[in-house]
Write a protein that holds these residues in place. Structure first.
Motif, PDB file in Angstrom:
ATOM      1  N   VAL A 290       0.838  -1.202   0.000  1.00  0.00           N
ATOM      2  CA  VAL A 290       0.000   0.000   0.000  1.00  0.00           C
ATOM      3  C   VAL A 290       0.870   1.248   0.000  1.00  0.00           C
ATOM      4  CG1 VAL A 290      -1.785  -1.273   1.255  1.00  0.00           C
ATOM      5  CG2 VAL A 290      -0.205   0.201   2.507  1.00  0.00           C
ATOM      6  N   GLY A 291       0.247   2.356  -0.367  1.00  0.00           N
ATOM      7  CA  GLY A 291       0.942   3.636  -0.377  1.00  0.00           C
ATOM      8  C   GLY A 291       0.031   4.739   0.117  1.00  0.00           C
ATOM      9  N   PRO A 292       0.551   5.943   0.326  1.00  0.00           N
ATOM     10  CA  PRO A 292      -0.270   7.067   0.765  1.00  0.00           C
ATOM     11  C   PRO A 292      -1.453   7.289  -0.175  1.00  0.00           C
ATOM     12  CG  PRO A 292       2.048   7.619   0.915  1.00  0.00           C
ATOM     13  CD  PRO A 292       1.979   6.308   0.203  1.00  0.00           C
ATOM     14  N   GLY A 293      -2.623   7.457   0.395  1.00  0.00           N
ATOM     15  CA  GLY A 293      -3.828   7.643  -0.399  1.00  0.00           C
ATOM     16  C   GLY A 293      -4.655   6.386  -0.549  1.00  0.00           C
TER      17      GLY A 293
ATOM     18  N   PHE B 160       2.659   2.420  10.990  1.00  0.00           N
ATOM     19  CA  PHE B 160       3.228   2.683   9.670  1.00  0.00           C
ATOM     20  C   PHE B 160       2.697   1.642   8.688  1.00  0.00           C
ATOM     21  CE2 PHE B 160       6.433   3.052   6.340  1.00  0.00           C
ATOM     22  CZ  PHE B 160       6.506   4.434   6.234  1.00  0.00           C
ATOM     23  N   ALA B 161       2.123   2.111   7.574  1.00  0.00           N
ATOM     24  CA  ALA B 161       1.487   1.215   6.610  1.00  0.00           C
ATOM     25  C   ALA B 161       2.087   1.293   5.214  1.00  0.00           C
ATOM     26  CB  ALA B 161      -0.009   1.514   6.529  1.00  0.00           C
ATOM     27  N   SER B 162       2.653   2.434   4.852  1.00  0.00           N
ATOM     28  CA  SER B 162       3.167   2.600   3.496  1.00  0.00           C
ATOM     29  C   SER B 162       4.292   1.611   3.214  1.00  0.00           C
ATOM     30  CB  SER B 162       3.687   4.025   3.298  1.00  0.00           C
ATOM     31  OG  SER B 162       4.113   4.222   1.974  1.00  0.00           O
ATOM     32  N   GLY B 163       4.194   0.962   2.071  1.00  0.00           N
ATOM     33  CA  GLY B 163       5.208  -0.022   1.698  1.00  0.00           C
ATOM     34  C   GLY B 163       4.986  -1.381   2.320  1.00  0.00           C
ATOM     35  N   GLN B 164       3.900  -1.538   3.070  1.00  0.00           N
ATOM     36  CA  GLN B 164       3.595  -2.804   3.725  1.00  0.00           C
ATOM     37  C   GLN B 164       2.492  -3.540   2.964  1.00  0.00           C
ATOM     38  OE1 GLN B 164       5.429  -3.565   6.705  1.00  0.00           O
ATOM     39  NE2 GLN B 164       6.506  -1.757   5.958  1.00  0.00           N
ATOM     40  N   THR B 165       2.470  -4.864   3.076  1.00  0.00           N
ATOM     41  CA  THR B 165       1.351  -5.642   2.547  1.00  0.00           C
ATOM     42  C   THR B 165       0.212  -5.589   3.560  1.00  0.00           C
ATOM     43  OG1 THR B 165       2.038  -7.735   3.560  1.00  0.00           O
ATOM     44  CG2 THR B 165       3.013  -7.178   1.419  1.00  0.00           C
ATOM     45  N   VAL B 166      -0.984  -5.977   3.136  1.00  0.00           N
ATOM     46  CA  VAL B 166      -2.107  -5.957   4.071  1.00  0.00           C
ATOM     47  C   VAL B 166      -1.887  -6.958   5.208  1.00  0.00           C
ATOM     48  CG1 VAL B 166      -3.806  -5.071   2.448  1.00  0.00           C
ATOM     49  CG2 VAL B 166      -3.390  -7.541   2.564  1.00  0.00           C
ATOM     50  N   ASP B 167      -1.210  -8.056   4.932  1.00  0.00           N
ATOM     51  CA  ASP B 167      -0.919  -9.020   5.995  1.00  0.00           C
ATOM     52  C   ASP B 167       0.044  -8.432   7.024  1.00  0.00           C
ATOM     53  OD1 ASP B 167      -2.588 -10.947   4.951  1.00  0.00           O
ATOM     54  OD2 ASP B 167      -1.005 -11.970   3.816  1.00  0.00           O
ATOM     55  N   GLU B 168       1.034  -7.682   6.551  1.00  0.00           N
ATOM     56  CA  GLU B 168       1.973  -7.049   7.475  1.00  0.00           C
ATOM     57  C   GLU B 168       1.275  -5.969   8.310  1.00  0.00           C
ATOM     58  OE1 GLU B 168       6.053  -7.634   4.796  1.00  0.00           O
ATOM     59  OE2 GLU B 168       4.853  -5.804   4.618  1.00  0.00           O
ATOM     60  N   ILE B 169       0.364  -5.238   7.681  1.00  0.00           N
ATOM     61  CA  ILE B 169      -0.387  -4.221   8.427  1.00  0.00           C
ATOM     62  C   ILE B 169      -1.282  -4.891   9.459  1.00  0.00           C
ATOM     63  CG2 ILE B 169      -2.120  -2.392   8.220  1.00  0.00           C
ATOM     64  CD1 ILE B 169      -0.982  -1.866   5.393  1.00  0.00           C
ATOM     65  N   ARG B 170      -1.907  -5.980   9.072  1.00  0.00           N
ATOM     66  CA  ARG B 170      -2.754  -6.731  10.011  1.00  0.00           C
ATOM     67  C   ARG B 170      -1.948  -7.152  11.236  1.00  0.00           C
ATOM     68  NH1 ARG B 170      -3.280 -12.174  10.676  1.00  0.00           N
ATOM     69  NH2 ARG B 170      -5.230 -12.891  11.669  1.00  0.00           N
ATOM     70  N   THR B 171      -0.744  -7.663  11.014  1.00  0.00           N
ATOM     71  CA  THR B 171       0.106  -8.085  12.123  1.00  0.00           C
ATOM     72  C   THR B 171       0.469  -6.905  13.025  1.00  0.00           C
ATOM     73  OG1 THR B 171       1.022  -9.907  10.818  1.00  0.00           O
ATOM     74  CG2 THR B 171       2.304  -9.161  12.719  1.00  0.00           C
ATOM     75  N   SER B 172       0.746  -5.757  12.418  1.00  0.00           N
ATOM     76  CA  SER B 172       1.098  -4.569  13.199  1.00  0.00           C
ATOM     77  C   SER B 172      -0.070  -4.109  14.059  1.00  0.00           C
ATOM     78  CB  SER B 172       1.545  -3.435  12.268  1.00  0.00           C
ATOM     79  OG  SER B 172       2.721  -3.789  11.558  1.00  0.00           O
ATOM     80  N   ILE B 173      -1.285  -4.173  13.501  1.00  0.00           N
ATOM     81  CA  ILE B 173      -2.459  -3.754  14.270  1.00  0.00           C
ATOM     82  C   ILE B 173      -2.706  -4.716  15.428  1.00  0.00           C
ATOM     83  CG2 ILE B 173      -4.954  -3.395  14.183  1.00  0.00           C
ATOM     84  CD1 ILE B 173      -4.614  -2.468  11.288  1.00  0.00           C
ATOM     85  N   ILE B 174      -2.575  -6.009  15.177  1.00  0.00           N
ATOM     86  CA  ILE B 174      -2.750  -6.993  16.252  1.00  0.00           C
ATOM     87  C   ILE B 174      -1.741  -6.750  17.365  1.00  0.00           C
ATOM     88  CG2 ILE B 174      -2.502  -9.446  16.835  1.00  0.00           C
ATOM     89  CD1 ILE B 174      -3.706 -10.113  14.124  1.00  0.00           C
ATOM     90  N   THR B 175      -0.494  -6.493  16.985  1.00  0.00           N
ATOM     91  CA  THR B 175       0.548  -6.229  17.987  1.00  0.00           C
ATOM     92  C   THR B 175       0.210  -4.991  18.811  1.00  0.00           C
ATOM     93  OG1 THR B 175       2.236  -7.224  16.564  1.00  0.00           O
ATOM     94  CG2 THR B 175       3.003  -5.748  18.299  1.00  0.00           C
ATOM     95  N   ALA B 176      -0.325  -3.949  18.133  1.00  0.00           N
ATOM     96  CA  ALA B 176      -0.654  -2.708  18.840  1.00  0.00           C
ATOM     97  C   ALA B 176      -1.869  -2.870  19.749  1.00  0.00           C
ATOM     98  CB  ALA B 176      -0.900  -1.595  17.826  1.00  0.00           C
ATOM     99  N   LEU B 177      -2.788  -3.771  19.388  1.00  0.00           N
ATOM    100  CA  LEU B 177      -4.005  -3.950  20.186  1.00  0.00           C
ATOM    101  C   LEU B 177      -3.860  -4.990  21.300  1.00  0.00           C
ATOM    102  CD1 LEU B 177      -6.817  -3.899  17.455  1.00  0.00           C
ATOM    103  CD2 LEU B 177      -6.291  -2.125  19.142  1.00  0.00           C
ATOM    104  N   THR B 178      -2.827  -5.800  21.224  1.00  0.00           N
ATOM    105  CA  THR B 178      -2.662  -6.873  22.210  1.00  0.00           C
ATOM    106  C   THR B 178      -2.629  -6.366  23.652  1.00  0.00           C
ATOM    107  OG1 THR B 178      -1.588  -8.343  20.627  1.00  0.00           O
ATOM    108  CG2 THR B 178      -1.146  -8.743  22.962  1.00  0.00           C
ATOM    109  N   PRO B 179      -1.969  -5.256  23.950  1.00  0.00           N
ATOM    110  CA  PRO B 179      -1.998  -4.774  25.345  1.00  0.00           C
ATOM    111  C   PRO B 179      -3.389  -4.320  25.800  1.00  0.00           C
ATOM    112  CG  PRO B 179      -0.149  -3.825  24.146  1.00  0.00           C
ATOM    113  CD  PRO B 179      -1.030  -4.460  23.132  1.00  0.00           C
ATOM    114  N   GLU B 180      -4.285  -4.023  24.841  1.00  0.00           N
ATOM    115  CA  GLU B 180      -5.603  -3.505  25.181  1.00  0.00           C
ATOM    116  C   GLU B 180      -6.696  -4.574  25.125  1.00  0.00           C
ATOM    117  OE1 GLU B 180      -5.754  -0.477  26.251  1.00  0.00           O
ATOM    118  OE2 GLU B 180      -3.713   0.103  25.677  1.00  0.00           O
ATOM    119  N   LEU B 181      -6.525  -5.583  24.251  1.00  0.00           N
ATOM    120  CA  LEU B 181      -7.557  -6.592  24.053  1.00  0.00           C
ATOM    121  C   LEU B 181      -6.966  -7.989  24.270  1.00  0.00           C
ATOM    122  CD1 LEU B 181      -9.208  -5.271  20.744  1.00  0.00           C
ATOM    123  CD2 LEU B 181      -9.993  -4.865  23.090  1.00  0.00           C
ATOM    124  N   HIS B 182      -7.808  -8.867  24.770  1.00  0.00           N
ATOM    125  CA  HIS B 182      -7.382 -10.260  24.923  1.00  0.00           C
ATOM    126  C   HIS B 182      -7.609 -10.987  23.602  1.00  0.00           C
ATOM    127  CE1 HIS B 182      -6.650 -14.189  26.585  1.00  0.00           C
ATOM    128  NE2 HIS B 182      -7.860 -14.608  26.178  1.00  0.00           N
TER     129      HIS B 182
END
Length: 236
Positions: A45-48, A82-104
């Motif tokens: 993905v890229g900006p926009g 950060f999402a630019s230059g990442q695949t949707v799977d990589e972004i998904r992993t980043s979001i899961i990592t960021a939400l893990t401290p907040e959600l079980h």
């Protein structure tokens, strides 16, 4: 007489300046054409670009986000991701990592639904210069056609492609579209990348006429112009 000598000298200088070609990087990256197969690299993905982020384990967090110009997205309960230059799977992993401290055991799905980053800029001697959407893989000639095609002052032997690399370095390559059309075996057109710039040069005679209008005809005394009729576009 002085004005005529000035015109001749100026046009000679212009001709010498226009004889040279724009600088072209010898190490311009060669991008291969991709085939439609499972072995092709995943889209980055890229900006926009627009992403639909679904959080089944916490539906209230689900939303549609657009990748910002700085390449980041923001979700509730997370900092910038950060999402630019990442695949949707990589972004998904980043979001899961960021939400893990907040959600079980957070569950997240990410789908790319809009591709606003897939654009190129076409300028110079084309019918409709501006931004075009990239409908998949297209080459410089196809992009020029999308921009309305060449004009009667286009120099099809000097089409400049400018590309900014991931590290910020700018590369350029010069294409001879005419030769490629006459013999497709000689066409070295690669696929355009997002944010590429394609610039079509004017022919030498077009640049000469523009020079005459801007720097010679307008500088002559009014009575001189009227006497010789050089205020008419039929002359210049």
């Amino acid at each position: 007489v002085t004005a005529i000598r000035y015109a001749s000298t100026s046009l000679a200088i212009l001709a010498a300046a226009c004889a040279g070609s724009p600088a072209v990087s010898s190490d311009f990256p060669s991008i291969p054409w991709q085939t439609s197969s499972v072995e092709d690299p995943a889209y980055r993905v890229g900006p926009g670009d627009t992403l639909d982020v679904s959080v089944p384990s916490a539906p209230e967090l689900s939303r549609t986000v657009i990748v910002a110009p700085d390449g980041r997205i923001r979700m509730p309960l997370t900092g910038p991701i950060f999402a630019s230059g990442q695949t949707v799977d990589e972004i998904r992993t980043s979001i899961i990592t960021a939400l893990t401290p907040e959600l079980h055991d957070p569950r997240v799905d990410v789908i790319a639904t809009g591709f606003g980053s897939q654009r190129a800029f076409i300028g110079g001697a084309v019918d409709k210069p501006g931004i075009i959407e990239l409908p998949g893989q297209i080459d410089p000639l196809q992009a020029i056609i999308l921009a309305g095609g060449f004009t009667d002052i286009s120099d099809t032997r000097q089409v400049l492609l400018i590309r900014r690399m991931p590290g910020g370095e700018v590369k350029s390559a010069l294409f001879d579209i005419r030769t490629g059309l006459q013999d497709p075996a000689l066409a070295a057109w690669g696929p355009l990348q997002r944010f590429d710039i394609v610039y079509v040069s004017k022919t030498w005679i077009a640049r000469e006429n523009q020079f005459v209008r801007q720097y010679i005809r307008q500088a002559l005394p009014i009575d001189f112009s009227i006497f010789f009729g050089i205020g008419s576009d039929d002359i210049f």
